[in-house]
Scaffold this active site. Structure first.
Site, PDB file in Angstrom:
ATOM      1  N   LYS A  13       5.060   7.628 -10.243  1.00 53.70           N
ATOM      2  CA  LYS A  13       3.725   7.031 -10.373  1.00 53.70           C
ATOM      3  C   LYS A  13       2.623   8.090 -10.373  1.00 53.70           C
ATOM      4  CE  LYS A  13       3.766   4.583  -6.557  1.00 53.70           C
ATOM      5  NZ  LYS A  13       5.113   4.776  -6.013  1.00 53.70           N
ATOM      6  N   ARG A  88      -0.114  -2.982  -2.701  1.00 56.54           N
ATOM      7  CA  ARG A  88       1.316  -2.925  -2.407  1.00 56.54           C
ATOM      8  C   ARG A  88       1.822  -4.234  -1.813  1.00 56.54           C
ATOM      9  NH1 ARG A  88       1.691   2.986  -2.004  1.00 56.54           N
ATOM     10  NH2 ARG A  88       3.844   3.591  -1.776  1.00 56.54           N
ATOM     11  N   ARG A 127      12.590  16.392  -4.115  1.00 52.73           N
ATOM     12  CA  ARG A 127      11.169  16.656  -3.889  1.00 52.73           C
ATOM     13  C   ARG A 127      10.934  17.157  -2.457  1.00 52.73           C
ATOM     14  NH1 ARG A 127       6.977  11.724  -4.539  1.00 52.73           N
ATOM     15  NH2 ARG A 127       7.460  11.272  -2.377  1.00 52.73           N
ATOM     16  N   ARG A 133       6.964  16.690   2.593  1.00 52.29           N
ATOM     17  CA  ARG A 133       6.340  15.457   3.096  1.00 52.29           C
ATOM     18  C   ARG A 133       7.167  14.931   4.248  1.00 52.29           C
ATOM     19  NH1 ARG A 133       4.413  11.356  -1.586  1.00 52.29           N
ATOM     20  NH2 ARG A 133       5.182   9.883  -0.042  1.00 52.29           N
ATOM     21  N   ARG A 144      11.551   3.071   2.908  1.00 50.43           N
ATOM     22  CA  ARG A 144      10.452   2.879   1.937  1.00 50.43           C
ATOM     23  C   ARG A 144      10.933   2.075   0.735  1.00 50.43           C
ATOM     24  NH1 ARG A 144       9.363   8.813   1.202  1.00 50.43           N
ATOM     25  NH2 ARG A 144       8.016   8.252  -0.557  1.00 50.43           N
TER      26      ARG A 144
HETATM   27  P1  ADP Z   1       5.442   6.615  -2.386  1.00 46.67           P
HETATM   28  O1  ADP Z   1       5.068   5.658  -3.460  1.00 46.67           O
HETATM   29  O2  ADP Z   1       6.314   7.730  -2.850  1.00 46.67           O
HETATM   30  O3  ADP Z   1       6.005   5.927  -1.164  1.00 46.67           O
HETATM   31  P2  ADP Z   1       2.627   7.218  -1.680  1.00 46.67           P
HETATM   32  O4  ADP Z   1       2.075   8.598  -1.678  1.00 46.67           O
HETATM   33  O5  ADP Z   1       2.075   6.260  -2.691  1.00 46.67           O
HETATM   34  O6  ADP Z   1       4.195   7.419  -1.861  1.00 46.67           O
HETATM   35  O7  ADP Z   1       2.465   6.541  -0.229  1.00 46.67           O
HETATM   36  C1  ADP Z   1       2.883   7.203   0.920  1.00 46.67           C
HETATM   37  C2  ADP Z   1       2.749   6.306   2.122  1.00 46.67           C
HETATM   38  O8  ADP Z   1       1.356   5.954   2.310  1.00 46.67           O
HETATM   39  C3  ADP Z   1       3.458   4.962   2.044  1.00 46.67           C
HETATM   40  O9  ADP Z   1       4.838   5.036   2.415  1.00 46.67           O
HETATM   41  C4  ADP Z   1       2.650   4.139   3.071  1.00 46.67           C
HETATM   42  O10 ADP Z   1       2.995   4.491   4.390  1.00 46.67           O
HETATM   43  C5  ADP Z   1       1.233   4.637   2.826  1.00 46.67           C
HETATM   44  N1  ADP Z   1       0.539   3.793   1.827  1.00 46.67           N
HETATM   45  C6  ADP Z   1       0.129   4.184   0.585  1.00 46.67           C
HETATM   46  N2  ADP Z   1      -0.458   3.149  -0.067  1.00 46.67           N
HETATM   47  C7  ADP Z   1      -0.406   2.091   0.777  1.00 46.67           C
HETATM   48  C8  ADP Z   1      -0.813   0.724   0.681  1.00 46.67           C
HETATM   49  N3  ADP Z   1      -1.397   0.245  -0.431  1.00 46.67           N
HETATM   50  N4  ADP Z   1      -0.595  -0.084   1.749  1.00 46.67           N
HETATM   51  C9  ADP Z   1      -0.026   0.369   2.873  1.00 46.67           C
HETATM   52  N5  ADP Z   1       0.408   1.634   3.021  1.00 46.67           N
HETATM   53  C10 ADP Z   1       0.223   2.499   1.987  1.00 46.67           C
END
Ligand code: ADP
Length: 199
Positions: A13, A88, A127, A133, A144
């Site tokens: 993404k 989400r 990654r 991370r 996740r």
């Molecule tokens: P990925 O899609 O690889 O899990 P992101 O960088 O988009 O990684 O998100 C990392 C973390 O940030 C998520 O696992 C969550 O803990 C938090 N997060 C990101 N966006 C949201 C959201 N819209 N609602 C709740 N938590 C979020």
């Protein structure tokens, strides 16, 4: 043009969102990136989010919605953006609808990147070697992915029902996936504002 990009962790993404935002001359808004910046700067939002992110859980809606509300209020958006990682959950999607309503705006298209789970785990572990991370350990990755399947995947149907969804195969070289996204957005009738991308 206002787009959302969705897909499980590791689907690409972020990579695609950056290219897409450049292409539509809009902002790239990633909730994950915003949270990581808050954590680095040790702000109160960063402190509230850290515990959840490290565990691979979703940050509570009140924190996440506030972060997005602030970001959407900034005036650099020029009517064009790619939202990456938000909404989400179904409740975040409703909240986004009302925030956009207040701005007199709407979503023009939703890209959903599809990648199978075995490939995702492989990509995320790879990654982990370079990005360090804290949420890229195998156990947290699996959590996740489960959370995505139970809380976020149902949103795809919401956007499908609205005629906004573009499902794109996320496996293959980055440029090929980019081309698939562009083709899907340019397909007549598959997105209300899509033809603008073809110009
Ligand atoms: P990925 O899609 O690889 O899990 P992101 O960088 O988009 O990684 O998100 C990392 C973390 O940030 C998520 O696992 C969550 O803990 C938090 N997060 C990101 N966006 C949201 C959201 N819209 N609602 C709740 N938590 C979020």
């Amino acid at each position: 043009m206002r787009l959302l990009i969705m897909g499980p962790p590791g689907a690409g993404k972020g990579t695609q969102a950056i290219t897409l935002a450049r292409r539509i001359r809009g902002a790239h808004i990633s909730t994950g990136d915003i949270f990581r910046t808050h954590m680095r700067q040790q702000t109160s939002r960063g402190k509230s989010a850290r515990h959840y992110i490290d565990a691979g859980a979703y940050v509570p809606d009140e924190v996440t919605n506030a972060v997005i509300k602030d970001r959407l209020a900034k005036d650099d958006l020029r009517g064009a953006f790619v939202l990456d990682g938000y909404p989400r959950t179904v409740s975040q999607a409703h909240r986004l609808d009302s925030m956009l309503d207040q701005l007199g705006a709407q979503i023009d298209g939703v890209i959903a990147l599809a990648v199978d789970p075995a490939e995702l785990i492989g990509r995320l572990l790879k990654r982990a070697d370079t990005t360090h991370r804290t949420d890229d350990t195998e156990e947290v990755i699996r959590h996740r992915l489960d959370l995505y399947a139970s809380k976020t995947a149902p949103l795809l149907q919401v956007y499908r029902d609205r005629g906004l969804l573009h499902e794109v195969d996320g496996v293959g070289p980055v440029e090929e996936v980019t081309a698939r996204i562009d083709n899907s957005l340019a397909t007549p009738n598959s997105g209300r504002e899509a033809s603008r991308l073809c110009k």
